[in-house]
Design a protein around this motif. Structure first.
Motif, PDB file in Angstrom:
ATOM      1  N   UNK A  48      -4.914   4.059   4.358  1.00  0.00           N
ATOM      2  CA  UNK A  48      -5.362   3.809   5.740  1.00  0.00           C
ATOM      3  C   UNK A  48      -4.172   3.622   6.672  1.00  0.00           C
ATOM      4  N   UNK A  49      -3.121   2.963   6.171  1.00  0.00           N
ATOM      5  CA  UNK A  49      -1.935   2.749   6.999  1.00  0.00           C
ATOM      6  C   UNK A  49      -1.276   4.087   7.327  1.00  0.00           C
ATOM      7  N   UNK A  50      -1.245   4.991   6.341  1.00  0.00           N
ATOM      8  CA  UNK A  50      -0.583   6.288   6.549  1.00  0.00           C
ATOM      9  C   UNK A  50      -1.371   7.136   7.538  1.00  0.00           C
ATOM     10  N   UNK A  51      -2.707   7.108   7.430  1.00  0.00           N
ATOM     11  CA  UNK A  51      -3.510   8.043   8.228  1.00  0.00           C
ATOM     12  C   UNK A  51      -4.014   7.451   9.537  1.00  0.00           C
ATOM     13  N   UNK A  52      -3.597   6.252   9.850  1.00  0.00           N
ATOM     14  CA  UNK A  52      -3.958   5.698  11.154  1.00  0.00           C
ATOM     15  C   UNK A  52      -5.374   5.148  11.223  1.00  0.00           C
ATOM     16  N   UNK A  53      -5.997   4.901  10.060  1.00  0.00           N
ATOM     17  CA  UNK A  53      -7.381   4.408  10.072  1.00  0.00           C
ATOM     18  C   UNK A  53      -7.480   2.882   9.989  1.00  0.00           C
ATOM     19  N   UNK A  54      -6.337   2.200   9.908  1.00  0.00           N
ATOM     20  CA  UNK A  54      -6.392   0.729   9.783  1.00  0.00           C
ATOM     21  C   UNK A  54      -7.153   0.048  10.927  1.00  0.00           C
ATOM     22  N   UNK A  55      -6.919   0.472  12.186  1.00  0.00           N
ATOM     23  CA  UNK A  55      -7.600  -0.219  13.287  1.00  0.00           C
ATOM     24  C   UNK A  55      -9.128  -0.201  13.148  1.00  0.00           C
ATOM     25  N   UNK A  56      -9.667   0.863  12.527  1.00  0.00           N
ATOM     26  CA  UNK A  56     -11.121   0.912  12.307  1.00  0.00           C
ATOM     27  C   UNK A  56     -11.598  -0.224  11.430  1.00  0.00           C
ATOM     28  N   UNK A  60      -3.763  -3.990  10.574  1.00  0.00           N
ATOM     29  CA  UNK A  60      -2.582  -3.477  11.285  1.00  0.00           C
ATOM     30  C   UNK A  60      -1.331  -3.544  10.426  1.00  0.00           C
ATOM     31  N   UNK A  61      -0.411  -2.634  10.743  1.00  0.00           N
ATOM     32  CA  UNK A  61       0.909  -2.661  10.114  1.00  0.00           C
ATOM     33  C   UNK A  61       1.723  -3.708  10.860  1.00  0.00           C
ATOM     34  N   UNK A  62       2.186  -4.744  10.153  1.00  0.00           N
ATOM     35  CA  UNK A  62       2.960  -5.780  10.850  1.00  0.00           C
ATOM     36  C   UNK A  62       4.456  -5.635  10.616  1.00  0.00           C
ATOM     37  N   UNK A  67       7.341   7.269   7.548  1.00  0.00           N
ATOM     38  CA  UNK A  67       7.988   8.423   8.165  1.00  0.00           C
ATOM     39  C   UNK A  67       7.531   9.709   7.498  1.00  0.00           C
ATOM     40  N   UNK A  68       7.190  10.704   8.316  1.00  0.00           N
ATOM     41  CA  UNK A  68       6.998  12.051   7.803  1.00  0.00           C
ATOM     42  C   UNK A  68       8.209  12.820   8.323  1.00  0.00           C
ATOM     43  N   UNK A  69       9.190  13.024   7.432  1.00  0.00           N
ATOM     44  CA  UNK A  69      10.519  13.470   7.863  1.00  0.00           C
ATOM     45  C   UNK A  69      11.050  12.545   8.958  1.00  0.00           C
ATOM     46  N   UNK A  70      11.340  13.096  10.148  1.00  0.00           N
ATOM     47  CA  UNK A  70      11.935  12.241  11.178  1.00  0.00           C
ATOM     48  C   UNK A  70      10.905  11.567  12.077  1.00  0.00           C
ATOM     49  N   UNK A  71       9.621  11.828  11.804  1.00  0.00           N
ATOM     50  CA  UNK A  71       8.594  11.308  12.710  1.00  0.00           C
ATOM     51  C   UNK A  71       7.940  10.052  12.158  1.00  0.00           C
ATOM     52  N   UNK A  72       7.878   9.010  12.993  1.00  0.00           N
ATOM     53  CA  UNK A  72       7.199   7.784  12.586  1.00  0.00           C
ATOM     54  C   UNK A  72       5.697   7.942  12.785  1.00  0.00           C
ATOM     55  N   UNK A  73       4.925   7.534  11.773  1.00  0.00           N
ATOM     56  CA  UNK A  73       3.463   7.622  11.883  1.00  0.00           C
ATOM     57  C   UNK A  73       2.849   6.294  12.303  1.00  0.00           C
ATOM     58  N   UNK A  74       3.659   5.223  12.343  1.00  0.00           N
ATOM     59  CA  UNK A  74       3.095   3.912  12.659  1.00  0.00           C
ATOM     60  C   UNK A  74       2.611   3.902  14.105  1.00  0.00           C
ATOM     61  N   UNK A  75       1.380   3.430  14.294  1.00  0.00           N
ATOM     62  CA  UNK A  75       0.759   3.336  15.618  1.00  0.00           C
ATOM     63  C   UNK A  75       0.452   4.663  16.284  1.00  0.00           C
ATOM     64  N   UNK A  76       0.512   5.775  15.522  1.00  0.00           N
ATOM     65  CA  UNK A  76       0.012   7.041  16.072  1.00  0.00           C
ATOM     66  C   UNK A  76      -1.510   7.064  15.932  1.00  0.00           C
ATOM     67  N   UNK A  77      -2.180   7.795  16.815  1.00  0.00           N
ATOM     68  CA  UNK A  77      -3.627   7.983  16.683  1.00  0.00           C
ATOM     69  C   UNK A  77      -3.910   8.861  15.463  1.00  0.00           C
ATOM     70  N   UNK A  78      -5.077   8.651  14.831  1.00  0.00           N
ATOM     71  CA  UNK A  78      -5.406   9.388  13.615  1.00  0.00           C
ATOM     72  C   UNK A  78      -5.365  10.908  13.835  1.00  0.00           C
ATOM     73  N   UNK A  79      -5.833  11.402  14.987  1.00  0.00           N
ATOM     74  CA  UNK A  79      -5.839  12.870  15.154  1.00  0.00           C
ATOM     75  C   UNK A  79      -4.429  13.419  15.333  1.00  0.00           C
TER      76      UNK A  79
END
Ligand SMILES: Nc1ncnc2c1ncn2[C@@H]1O[C@H](COP(=O)(O)OP(=O)(O)O)[C@@H](O)[C@H]1O
Ligand SMILES: [Mg+2]
Length: 263
Positions: A48-56, A60-62, A67-79
């Motif tokens: 859930x943390x990786x795919x952005x579904x935690x807020x549902x 939350x990630x505290x 990282x997916x290569x150089x991109x941070x996934x934390x706090x990105x929207x699921x889509x």
């Protein structure tokens, strides 16, 4: 092909319940990595943390990074996370029971145009006869194993670079587990990386290149699949794989008591 890397990840639910206490793991490009551990260890929470579904789930990630290569996934929207090349199959085979197999596959193709989507449906129906034969059947009438195949194929529709599978073998008969194993091998052969969450350690370690064992929100063991399979203590105490075959995780408390007694 990207590498997925999690470092020192901490997750809490409802602002108070700490479920992951600083976990780190890597899914190198083109590999299958198993995340193992007993019920309640925090495997689904990690996904859930990786795919952005935690807020549902009011989580939350505290702390920590994903990282997916150089991109941070934390706090990105699921889509946005899906668009970055990540797909997942949720726990418990979520097919749309009132839709046909084809319509289920198309439901996974919202990021594709119509002709790309129909090419992908043809591709899966040709590659997996179970899906081809059932193409126009309602998904609700398929067996558990067939539904799992539909759920996995649906996640693969947009040609992700990495796919997260949450306990794909759960509740399936051994013969059907073999089909799912075959499908996961094919995913890797097509160049897609897999993070495979399983309680079925022997199935997962047969498939995986490397694995991590999660217990109470912490990584308690990690290594190549061969190392994990070959370590007697890890087999016995963490994987529930005795020399006489699988004992299953439900007995893990018993072995933990035994471990305490031995040490
Ligand atoms: N929405 C939630 N709110 C509070 N606690 C949760 C929630 N979801 C899961 N948990 C708790 O987090 C822990 C880990 O759950 P989970 O990630 O589902 O474990 P696993 O997938 O390894 O079985 C469990 O103790 C579970 O009860
Ligand atoms: Mg779970």
């Amino acid at each position: 092909m990207p590498t997925l890397e999690i470092a020192n990840l901490e997750v809490v639910y409802h602002s108070v319940v700490r479920v992951l206490s600083g976990i780190s793991l890597v899914v190198p490009e083109g590999s299958i990595v198993a995340l193992l551990g007993p019920n309640g260890a925090g495997k689904t929470t990690t996904l859930r943390a990786i795919t952005g579904l935690l807020p549902l789930h009011d989580g939350e990630v505290v702390r920590g990074s994903i990282q997916l290569d150089d991109n941070s996934l934390v706090n990105l929207e699921a889509d946005a996370i899906v668009r970055s090349g990540l797909a997942q199959v949720l726990e418990g085979r979520r097919v749309l029971v009132d839709l046909s197999v084809e319509e289920n596959l198309l439901a996974g193709a919202w990021s594709l145009n119509r002709s790309q989507a129909s090419d992908r449906v043809d591709h899966f129906c040709a590659r997996f006869p179970i899906l081809g034969e059932r193409r126009h059947h309602l998904a609700g009438y398929l067996s558990g194993g067939e539904q799992q195949m539909v759920a996995i194929a649906r996640a693969l529709m947009p040609q992700p670079e990495i796919v997260l599978l949450d306990e794909p073998s759960l509740g399936l008969a051994p013969r059907i587990v073999d089909e799912v194993v075959k499908l996961i091998r094919e995913i890797r052969e097509s160049g897609v990386s897999v993070l495979l969450v399983e309680q079925n350690a022997s199935m997962a370690l047969d498939l995986a290149d490397a694995g991590y064992v999660l217990e109470n929100g912490r990584i308690v063991a990690s290594g190549t699949a061969e190392e994990l399979r070959g370590d007697a203590d890890i087999r016995e105490f963490y994987l529930g794989l005795g020399s006489t075959g699988s004992r299953g995780y439900r007995d893990v408390k018993h072995y933990r008591r035994k471990r305490r007694w031995l040490s």
